[in-house]
Scaffold this motif. Structure first.
Motif, PDB file in Angstrom:
ATOM      1  N   THR A 207       0.834  -1.212   0.000  1.00 36.11           N
ATOM      2  CA  THR A 207       0.000   0.000   0.000  1.00 36.11           C
ATOM      3  C   THR A 207       0.864   1.256   0.000  1.00 36.11           C
ATOM      4  OG1 THR A 207      -1.727  -1.178   1.230  1.00 36.11           O
ATOM      5  CG2 THR A 207      -1.831   1.235   1.226  1.00 36.11           C
ATOM      6  N   GLU A 208       1.958   1.261   0.802  1.00 31.76           N
ATOM      7  CA  GLU A 208       2.850   2.437   0.893  1.00 31.76           C
ATOM      8  C   GLU A 208       3.571   2.691  -0.423  1.00 31.76           C
ATOM      9  OE1 GLU A 208       4.184   2.654   5.564  1.00 31.76           O
ATOM     10  OE2 GLU A 208       5.180   1.163   4.261  1.00 31.76           O
ATOM     11  N   ARG A 209       3.864   1.636  -1.222  1.00 30.41           N
ATOM     12  CA  ARG A 209       4.606   1.794  -2.464  1.00 30.41           C
ATOM     13  C   ARG A 209       3.803   2.547  -3.541  1.00 30.41           C
ATOM     14  NH1 ARG A 209       7.308  -4.301  -2.840  1.00 30.41           N
ATOM     15  NH2 ARG A 209       8.657  -4.062  -0.989  1.00 30.41           N
ATOM     16  N   SER A 210       2.536   2.738  -3.297  1.00 32.74           N
ATOM     17  CA  SER A 210       1.709   3.489  -4.264  1.00 32.74           C
ATOM     18  C   SER A 210       0.938   4.612  -3.582  1.00 32.74           C
ATOM     19  CB  SER A 210       0.745   2.535  -4.986  1.00 32.74           C
ATOM     20  OG  SER A 210      -0.088   1.857  -4.039  1.00 32.74           O
ATOM     21  N   GLU A 211       1.520   5.171  -2.538  1.00 33.90           N
ATOM     22  CA  GLU A 211       0.843   6.216  -1.759  1.00 33.90           C
ATOM     23  C   GLU A 211       0.644   7.490  -2.564  1.00 33.90           C
ATOM     24  OE1 GLU A 211       1.561   8.744   2.374  1.00 33.90           O
ATOM     25  OE2 GLU A 211       2.504   6.773   2.137  1.00 33.90           O
ATOM     26  N   TYR A 212       1.626   7.826  -3.437  1.00 37.28           N
ATOM     27  CA  TYR A 212       1.532   9.052  -4.237  1.00 37.28           C
ATOM     28  C   TYR A 212       1.413   8.695  -5.710  1.00 37.28           C
ATOM     29  CZ  TYR A 212       3.329  11.015   0.125  1.00 37.28           C
ATOM     30  OH  TYR A 212       3.501  11.347   1.450  1.00 37.28           O
ATOM     31  N   GLU A 213       0.592   9.440  -6.412  1.00 38.65           N
ATOM     32  CA  GLU A 213       0.380   9.159  -7.830  1.00 38.65           C
ATOM     33  C   GLU A 213       1.577   9.581  -8.687  1.00 38.65           C
ATOM     34  OE1 GLU A 213      -3.148  11.087  -9.030  1.00 38.65           O
ATOM     35  OE2 GLU A 213      -4.476   9.809  -7.835  1.00 38.65           O
ATOM     36  N   SER A 214       2.298  10.634  -8.206  1.00 36.49           N
ATOM     37  CA  SER A 214       3.425  11.161  -8.994  1.00 36.49           C
ATOM     38  C   SER A 214       4.439  11.850  -8.093  1.00 36.49           C
ATOM     39  CB  SER A 214       2.913  12.149 -10.047  1.00 36.49           C
ATOM     40  OG  SER A 214       2.346  13.282  -9.398  1.00 36.49           O
ATOM     41  N   ILE A 215       5.600  12.169  -8.711  1.00 29.86           N
ATOM     42  CA  ILE A 215       6.641  12.918  -7.983  1.00 29.86           C
ATOM     43  C   ILE A 215       6.091  14.268  -7.554  1.00 29.86           C
ATOM     44  CG2 ILE A 215       8.842  14.140  -8.249  1.00 29.86           C
ATOM     45  CD1 ILE A 215       9.344  11.270  -7.853  1.00 29.86           C
ATOM     46  N   GLU A 216       5.295  14.890  -8.423  1.00 27.28           N
ATOM     47  CA  GLU A 216       4.770  16.211  -8.112  1.00 27.28           C
ATOM     48  C   GLU A 216       3.847  16.140  -6.906  1.00 27.28           C
ATOM     49  OE1 GLU A 216       4.843  14.849 -11.067  1.00 27.28           O
ATOM     50  OE2 GLU A 216       6.313  16.149 -12.081  1.00 27.28           O
ATOM     51  N   ALA A 217       3.022  15.092  -6.849  1.00 28.08           N
ATOM     52  CA  ALA A 217       2.113  14.942  -5.713  1.00 28.08           C
ATOM     53  C   ALA A 217       2.895  14.711  -4.426  1.00 28.08           C
ATOM     54  CB  ALA A 217       1.151  13.773  -5.975  1.00 28.08           C
ATOM     55  N   MET A 218       3.985  13.928  -4.547  1.00 27.96           N
ATOM     56  CA  MET A 218       4.816  13.699  -3.354  1.00 27.96           C
ATOM     57  C   MET A 218       5.458  15.004  -2.901  1.00 27.96           C
ATOM     58  SD  MET A 218       8.169  13.438  -2.203  1.00 27.96           S
ATOM     59  CE  MET A 218       9.089  13.340  -3.723  1.00 27.96           C
ATOM     60  N   GLU A 219       6.015  15.795  -3.810  1.00 27.51           N
ATOM     61  CA  GLU A 219       6.688  17.052  -3.461  1.00 27.51           C
ATOM     62  C   GLU A 219       5.705  18.040  -2.829  1.00 27.51           C
ATOM     63  OE1 GLU A 219       8.389  18.260  -7.144  1.00 27.51           O
ATOM     64  OE2 GLU A 219      10.271  17.157  -6.820  1.00 27.51           O
ATOM     65  N   ALA A 220       4.450  17.985  -3.255  1.00 25.06           N
ATOM     66  CA  ALA A 220       3.455  18.881  -2.669  1.00 25.06           C
ATOM     67  C   ALA A 220       3.101  18.479  -1.255  1.00 25.06           C
ATOM     68  CB  ALA A 220       2.209  18.898  -3.549  1.00 25.06           C
ATOM     69  N   ALA A 221       3.294  17.217  -0.934  1.00 25.07           N
ATOM     70  CA  ALA A 221       2.887  16.729   0.380  1.00 25.07           C
ATOM     71  C   ALA A 221       4.036  16.652   1.378  1.00 25.07           C
ATOM     72  CB  ALA A 221       2.250  15.338   0.235  1.00 25.07           C
ATOM     73  N   VAL A 222       5.263  16.560   0.877  1.00 26.12           N
ATOM     74  CA  VAL A 222       6.422  16.342   1.765  1.00 26.12           C
ATOM     75  C   VAL A 222       7.429  17.477   1.578  1.00 26.12           C
ATOM     76  CG1 VAL A 222       8.278  14.768   2.425  1.00 26.12           C
ATOM     77  CG2 VAL A 222       6.080  13.848   1.647  1.00 26.12           C
ATOM     78  N   ASP A 223       7.876  18.084   2.673  1.00 28.20           N
ATOM     79  CA  ASP A 223       8.911  19.129   2.630  1.00 28.20           C
ATOM     80  C   ASP A 223      10.300  18.490   2.730  1.00 28.20           C
ATOM     81  OD1 ASP A 223       7.113  21.209   2.412  1.00 28.20           O
ATOM     82  OD2 ASP A 223       6.879  21.359   4.609  1.00 28.20           O
ATOM     83  N   ARG A 224      11.210  18.986   1.932  1.00 28.69           N
ATOM     84  CA  ARG A 224      12.617  18.503   1.971  1.00 28.69           C
ATOM     85  C   ARG A 224      13.402  19.388   2.938  1.00 28.69           C
ATOM     86  NH1 ARG A 224      16.394  17.624  -3.406  1.00 28.69           N
ATOM     87  NH2 ARG A 224      18.258  16.833  -2.313  1.00 28.69           N
TER      88      ARG A 224
END
Length: 436
Positions: A207-224
């Motif tokens: 389930t975790e391996r498909s948590e985000y649909e795209s890199i952009e969605a991940m970047e919007a949700a997670v701060d570096r």
């Protein structure tokens, strides 16, 4: 303020009023000084003192009860400085001098002329350990440069550090496997290994391996989080030290060099070198001797007199001797070259100072003297022409030397026609030598 304080104060005033150094060199009595003790006259003021009235008649007094009446003689005149019969004394008066050693003289002359000759150390007399400034790869544990080791480890830590949570979030993007994430990380200059990515990916659920649909969605949700910010917040648990980073402090080797100098003084003593010319030579060479004695740890002097031939003399003879022969200056340089063999150029600083009235035998300057000046290694060669009455027709030696060597930093030529030229001549000589 007592009498002793008065006396000390007057002595201080006297020292402040000592003869100016330039005036002393040009016109003072150089003969009162010794090679290691220079006596400069003080323009002394009279010290305060009580004195008896030295009149022919006694004084008069007044008083009662056995005291003299008005007009009665009081005492008799006392003898002056002499024997009991009042004859003049034969002992000389006390002269006042400001005493300075050659080191102080050299410093004073530097200040007077704006010079600062830095003596060159030649012969190594001692090697000793200095501060621990050199670095080596091996050594005892006590000399380990821990600060250097820590900095190397810290730099490696910073270079290897990355935001693990951020990279783990990329692994949760649908369709991003370990290979794709590794290639992405290299493009982002993130120093993460392939092994770390595979281990992190293995720890994720399906389930975790498909948590985000795209890199952009991940970047919007997670701060570096930048490395510096993360270290300030979390600190550093360990520093990756490596043996290759170890450096050991090692003491630098300091060579203690003895500053030795040998000074060859050459003087023309032929018949044309009369008293005034000899005095100008003495007034020029004597301060140079004092100056170099004060600058160097060990100073030795060679004195050579010459007419058509040359011979070694003592200092006492050097300034007073006079012969009736002709002049061949090269004979003095030939003798100087022989005597300097005892003072190797590798161990000794050398100065060769010559003086005369510039009269020389035909072609001797160009054919023999100049080639010998070039052949004798020395910090400085100098020639001082002394011609109180102006240049003689055949007095060309100084001009030939000056014309040949031009602006050389190892050859100086000075002209002295009166005591007033001496300080300038000394400056010309001492300022010519290069400190390079």
């Amino acid at each position: 303020m007592g009498l002793r304080d008065d006396l000390e104060r007057y002595r201080e005033v006297g020292e402040e009023r000592r003869q100016d150094l330039a005036e002393f060199i040009q016109y003072g009595d150089l003969g009162q000084s010794l090679p290691d003790e220079i006596h400069i006259p003080i323009k002394i003021v009279d010290l305060p003192a009580f004195e008896y009235d030295q009149r022919d008649q006694g004084g008069v007094g007044q008083g009662q009860d056995g005291a003299p009446d008005v007009g009665d003689p009081v005492g008799q005149p006392q003898p002056g400085d002499g024997d009991e019969d009042g004859e003049p004394g034969e002992e000389g008066g006390e002269h006042e001098y400001y005493e300075m050693d050659p080191e102080e003289f050299a410093q004073e002359l530097d200040d007077e002329l704006g010079l600062d000759l830095e003596p060159k150390g030649k012969r190594v007399v001692e090697e000793k350990e200095g501060e621990y400034t050199d670095i080596t790869r091996t050594g005892p544990a006590s000399t380990l440069d821990f600060d250097r080791l820590f900095k190397s480890g810290l730099k490696r830590k910073l270079a290897m550090d990355f935001d693990e949570e951020y990279v783990r979030a990329v692994l949760k993007v649908d369709g991003m496997g370990p290979q794709a994430v590794f290639e992405w990380a290299r493009g982002e200059n993130i120093p993460v290994s392939r092994a770390w990515i595979e281990d992190a990916y293995a720890g994720l659920t399906q389930t975790e391996r498909s948590e985000y649909e795209s890199i952009e969605a991940m970047e919007a949700a997670v701060d570096r989080t930048p490395t510096a910010t993360r270290i300030r917040e979390e600190g550093i648990e360990d520093i990756p030290f490596r043996r290759e980073d170890e450096r050991y402090r090692y003491p630098e080797t300091i060579e203690e060099k003895e500053r030795n100098v040998v000074v060859v003084n050459i003087r023309d003593v032929s018949g044309s070198m009369r008293e005034k010319k000899r005095e100008l030579v003495e007034r020029t060479f004597t301060p140079l001797d004092w100056y170099l004695t004060g600058k160097y740890d060990n100073a030795e002097f060679i004195y050579i007199a010459h007419d058509a031939d040359a011979w070694e003399v003592s200092r006492e003879e050097f300034f007073g001797i006079r012969s009736g022969g002709g002049t061949r200056i090269s004979s003095a340089y030939e003798l100087a070259a022989q005597l300097l063999e005892e003072y190797p150029w590798s161990d000794w600083n050398r100065y060769v100072f010559a003086a005369g009235d510039s009269e020389n035998s035909s072609n001797d300057t160009s054919e023999r003297v100049i080639p010998m000046m070039q052949a004798i290694d020395a910090n400085l060669h100098a020639y001082v022409e002394t011609q109180p009455s102006g240049n003689a027709i055949n007095a060309t030696h100084a001009e030939e030397v000056e014309r040949h060597f031009g602006e050389s930093e190892s050859v100086a030529v000075a002209y002295v026609t009166s005591p007033g030229d001496i300080v300038n001549a000394i400056y010309t000589i001492l300022s010519t030598e290069s400190n390079e």
